[in-house]
Design a protein around this motif. Structure first.
Motif, PDB file in Angstrom:
ATOM      1  N   PRO A 182       0.846  -1.345  -0.144  1.00 40.99           N
ATOM      2  CA  PRO A 182       0.128   0.057   0.012  1.00 40.99           C
ATOM      3  C   PRO A 182       0.885   1.194   0.053  1.00 40.99           C
ATOM      4  O   PRO A 182       1.986   1.341   0.553  1.00 40.99           O
ATOM      5  CB  PRO A 182      -0.923  -0.208   1.417  1.00 40.99           C
ATOM      6  CG  PRO A 182      -1.051  -1.578   1.393  1.00 40.99           C
ATOM      7  CD  PRO A 182       0.241  -2.148   0.990  1.00 40.99           C
ATOM      8  N   ALA A 183       0.472   2.149  -0.932  1.00 36.26           N
ATOM      9  CA  ALA A 183       1.070   3.707  -0.905  1.00 36.26           C
ATOM     10  C   ALA A 183       0.760   4.463   0.070  1.00 36.26           C
ATOM     11  O   ALA A 183      -0.152   4.475   0.877  1.00 36.26           O
ATOM     12  CB  ALA A 183       0.868   4.103  -2.296  1.00 36.26           C
ATOM     13  N   SER A 184       1.816   5.525   0.229  1.00 35.64           N
ATOM     14  CA  SER A 184       1.311   6.480   1.420  1.00 35.64           C
ATOM     15  C   SER A 184       0.323   7.297   1.254  1.00 35.64           C
ATOM     16  O   SER A 184      -0.390   7.806   2.013  1.00 35.64           O
ATOM     17  CB  SER A 184       2.671   7.380   1.594  1.00 35.64           C
ATOM     18  OG  SER A 184       3.009   7.754   0.095  1.00 35.64           O
ATOM     19  N   ASN A 185      -0.574   7.215  -0.019  1.00 36.52           N
ATOM     20  CA  ASN A 185      -1.671   8.247  -0.369  1.00 36.52           C
ATOM     21  C   ASN A 185      -2.863   7.300  -0.462  1.00 36.52           C
ATOM     22  O   ASN A 185      -3.795   7.835  -0.922  1.00 36.52           O
ATOM     23  CB  ASN A 185      -1.308   8.900  -1.902  1.00 36.52           C
ATOM     24  CG  ASN A 185      -0.985   8.140  -2.838  1.00 36.52           C
ATOM     25  OD1 ASN A 185      -1.354   6.835  -2.708  1.00 36.52           O
ATOM     26  ND2 ASN A 185      -0.946   8.586  -3.963  1.00 36.52           N
ATOM     27  N   GLY A 186      -2.785   5.854  -0.036  1.00 35.05           N
ATOM     28  CA  GLY A 186      -3.843   4.862  -0.142  1.00 35.05           C
ATOM     29  C   GLY A 186      -4.990   5.433   0.711  1.00 35.05           C
ATOM     30  O   GLY A 186      -4.506   6.207   2.032  1.00 35.05           O
ATOM     31  N   ASP A 187      -6.419   4.851   0.632  1.00 38.27           N
ATOM     32  CA  ASP A 187      -7.456   4.968   1.328  1.00 38.27           C
ATOM     33  C   ASP A 187      -7.376   3.829   2.494  1.00 38.27           C
ATOM     34  O   ASP A 187      -7.671   2.590   1.964  1.00 38.27           O
ATOM     35  CB  ASP A 187      -8.605   4.768   0.410  1.00 38.27           C
ATOM     36  CG  ASP A 187      -9.719   5.218   0.997  1.00 38.27           C
ATOM     37  OD1 ASP A 187     -10.043   5.009   2.445  1.00 38.27           O
ATOM     38  OD2 ASP A 187     -10.863   5.722   0.649  1.00 38.27           O
ATOM     39  N   PRO A 188      -7.317   4.058   3.504  1.00 42.87           N
ATOM     40  CA  PRO A 188      -7.264   2.825   4.654  1.00 42.87           C
ATOM     41  C   PRO A 188      -8.332   2.002   4.497  1.00 42.87           C
ATOM     42  O   PRO A 188      -8.337   0.887   4.775  1.00 42.87           O
ATOM     43  CB  PRO A 188      -6.786   3.603   5.799  1.00 42.87           C
ATOM     44  CG  PRO A 188      -7.430   4.969   5.657  1.00 42.87           C
ATOM     45  CD  PRO A 188      -6.945   5.276   4.236  1.00 42.87           C
ATOM     46  N   TYR A 189      -9.422   2.616   4.232  1.00 39.51           N
ATOM     47  CA  TYR A 189     -10.720   1.999   4.403  1.00 39.51           C
ATOM     48  C   TYR A 189     -10.676   0.969   3.191  1.00 39.51           C
ATOM     49  O   TYR A 189     -11.163  -0.329   3.269  1.00 39.51           O
ATOM     50  CB  TYR A 189     -11.876   2.764   4.299  1.00 39.51           C
ATOM     51  CG  TYR A 189     -12.282   3.756   5.277  1.00 39.51           C
ATOM     52  CD1 TYR A 189     -12.275   3.442   6.499  1.00 39.51           C
ATOM     53  CD2 TYR A 189     -12.234   5.162   4.941  1.00 39.51           C
ATOM     54  CE1 TYR A 189     -12.549   4.321   7.760  1.00 39.51           C
ATOM     55  CE2 TYR A 189     -12.196   6.022   6.026  1.00 39.51           C
ATOM     56  CZ  TYR A 189     -12.577   5.553   7.108  1.00 39.51           C
ATOM     57  OH  TYR A 189     -12.977   6.615   8.404  1.00 39.51           O
ATOM     58  N   LYS A 190     -10.261   1.088   1.980  1.00 44.60           N
ATOM     59  CA  LYS A 190     -10.497   0.436   0.902  1.00 44.60           C
ATOM     60  C   LYS A 190      -9.216  -0.718   1.161  1.00 44.60           C
ATOM     61  O   LYS A 190      -9.374  -1.912   0.599  1.00 44.60           O
ATOM     62  CB  LYS A 190     -10.003   1.133  -0.329  1.00 44.60           C
ATOM     63  CG  LYS A 190     -11.080   2.041  -0.839  1.00 44.60           C
ATOM     64  CD  LYS A 190     -10.856   2.720  -2.066  1.00 44.60           C
ATOM     65  CE  LYS A 190     -11.948   3.833  -2.492  1.00 44.60           C
ATOM     66  NZ  LYS A 190     -11.718   4.576  -3.846  1.00 44.60           N
ATOM     67  N   ILE A 191      -8.280  -0.216   1.590  1.00 49.59           N
ATOM     68  CA  ILE A 191      -6.917  -1.311   1.495  1.00 49.59           C
ATOM     69  C   ILE A 191      -7.601  -2.316   2.776  1.00 49.59           C
ATOM     70  O   ILE A 191      -7.220  -3.500   2.456  1.00 49.59           O
ATOM     71  CB  ILE A 191      -5.683  -0.139   2.273  1.00 49.59           C
ATOM     72  CG1 ILE A 191      -5.250   0.436   1.172  1.00 49.59           C
ATOM     73  CG2 ILE A 191      -4.499  -1.367   2.783  1.00 49.59           C
ATOM     74  CD1 ILE A 191      -4.029   1.440   1.375  1.00 49.59           C
ATOM     75  N   SER A 192      -7.961  -1.988   3.785  1.00 49.61           N
ATOM     76  CA  SER A 192      -8.586  -2.946   4.903  1.00 49.61           C
ATOM     77  C   SER A 192      -9.479  -3.859   4.417  1.00 49.61           C
ATOM     78  O   SER A 192      -9.461  -5.099   4.450  1.00 49.61           O
ATOM     79  CB  SER A 192      -8.982  -2.341   6.004  1.00 49.61           C
ATOM     80  OG  SER A 192      -9.909  -1.259   5.667  1.00 49.61           O
ATOM     81  N   SER A 193     -10.393  -3.235   3.513  1.00 47.98           N
ATOM     82  CA  SER A 193     -11.426  -4.157   2.838  1.00 47.98           C
ATOM     83  C   SER A 193     -10.900  -5.212   2.014  1.00 47.98           C
ATOM     84  O   SER A 193     -11.278  -6.300   2.172  1.00 47.98           O
ATOM     85  CB  SER A 193     -12.359  -3.226   2.116  1.00 47.98           C
ATOM     86  OG  SER A 193     -13.416  -3.735   1.680  1.00 47.98           O
ATOM     87  N   VAL A 194     -10.127  -4.804   1.420  1.00 47.90           N
ATOM     88  CA  VAL A 194      -9.599  -5.949   0.351  1.00 47.90           C
ATOM     89  C   VAL A 194      -8.793  -7.047   1.071  1.00 47.90           C
ATOM     90  O   VAL A 194      -8.627  -8.025   0.656  1.00 47.90           O
ATOM     91  CB  VAL A 194      -8.749  -5.449  -0.922  1.00 47.90           C
ATOM     92  CG1 VAL A 194      -7.500  -4.484  -0.438  1.00 47.90           C
ATOM     93  CG2 VAL A 194      -8.597  -6.379  -2.014  1.00 47.90           C
ATOM     94  N   ILE A 195      -7.913  -6.372   1.850  1.00 43.51           N
ATOM     95  CA  ILE A 195      -7.087  -7.361   2.941  1.00 43.51           C
ATOM     96  C   ILE A 195      -8.026  -8.415   3.548  1.00 43.51           C
ATOM     97  O   ILE A 195      -7.826  -9.664   3.525  1.00 43.51           O
ATOM     98  CB  ILE A 195      -6.307  -6.536   3.881  1.00 43.51           C
ATOM     99  CG1 ILE A 195      -5.272  -6.031   2.976  1.00 43.51           C
ATOM    100  CG2 ILE A 195      -5.916  -7.552   5.041  1.00 43.51           C
ATOM    101  CD1 ILE A 195      -4.310  -5.132   3.852  1.00 43.51           C
ATOM    102  N   ILE A 196      -9.013  -7.793   4.079  1.00 44.02           N
ATOM    103  CA  ILE A 196     -10.229  -8.858   4.783  1.00 44.02           C
ATOM    104  C   ILE A 196     -10.785  -9.915   3.592  1.00 44.02           C
ATOM    105  O   ILE A 196     -10.825 -11.169   4.144  1.00 44.02           O
ATOM    106  CB  ILE A 196     -11.481  -8.086   5.495  1.00 44.02           C
ATOM    107  CG1 ILE A 196     -10.654  -7.066   6.687  1.00 44.02           C
ATOM    108  CG2 ILE A 196     -12.289  -8.847   5.866  1.00 44.02           C
ATOM    109  CD1 ILE A 196     -11.578  -6.124   7.137  1.00 44.02           C
TER     110      ILE A 196
END
Length: 207
Positions: free
Chosen positions: A185-199
């Protein structure tokens, strides 16, 4: 500035720049009730990292956005701004990521190397699904150099800073109980979208 390598976790005015801001930001986050874990200067000159810990993906996303807001407001006092681009300086410099450390009940209790491998392998089957939400311009950072894996490739390994997913040595030493670290994940990423796809991908690995 001089070449990178002089600045990582450095002290002293020659190589350390901006500590007053990051420490003030840490105090602001703590006063706001954010579970602020730590700070360190990173590999590039003037590049800093802060770590947050939250139980639950929603809270993690909430606290990251609030921490960013507080940081941006703070910089107004100094006439600075924060560059969230994942490759702010071209050339022989590390980019900026937002490494996502994650676990669930299974990973924290299974004690089984194969379970961790299954999760990592499932991530490897879904490269584009993850990269599509891991932040803009990330192809400039994920080149296979500067402690990254190529954006089109996937790898995982114990304590491997150049892997897509690093398995922390602490997880292994604790009998394969603990967490994983997705370093893409990049420094400008959206943490909601990142955590959603990880889950989503982690759950799929168990099916």
């Amino acid at each position: 500035p001089g070449p990178q390598g002089l600045y990582y976790c450095s002290v002293g005015g020659k190589n350390t720049h901006g500590r007053h801001i990051v420490e003030e930001h840490a105090d602001m986050c703590l006063e706001a009730g954010i579970n602020f874990e730590g700070i360190n200067q990173e590999v590039a000159c003037g590049q800093w990292e802060f770590q947050l810990f939250a139980k639950g993906a929603k809270k993690a996303g909430d606290e990251m956005w609030i921490a960013r807001y507080l940081l941006d407001r703070l910089t107004e006092n100094y006439g600075y701004y924060i560059e969230y681009h994942p490759k702010p300086i071209k050339g022989d410099w590390n980019g900026s990521g937002m490494h996502a450390n994650f676990s669930d009940t299974t990973l924290r209790t299974c004690g089984d190397e194969n379970t961790f491998n299954k999760v990592c392998e499932e991530f490897g089957k879904n490269i584009e699904k993850h990269i599509s939400v891991y932040g803009a311009h990330n192809e400039q950072r994920l080149t296979g150099a500067h402690e990254t894996q190529s954006i089109t490739q996937f790898s995982y390994g114990v304590s491997d800073r150049g892997a897509s997913i690093r398995i922390p040595i602490g997880t292994v030493e604790d009998g394969w109980k603990g967490r994983l670290e997705d370093r893409r994940p990049a420094s400008n990423g959206d943490p909601y979208k990142i955590s959603s796809v990880i889950i989503s991908t982690t759950k799929a690995a168990y099916n």
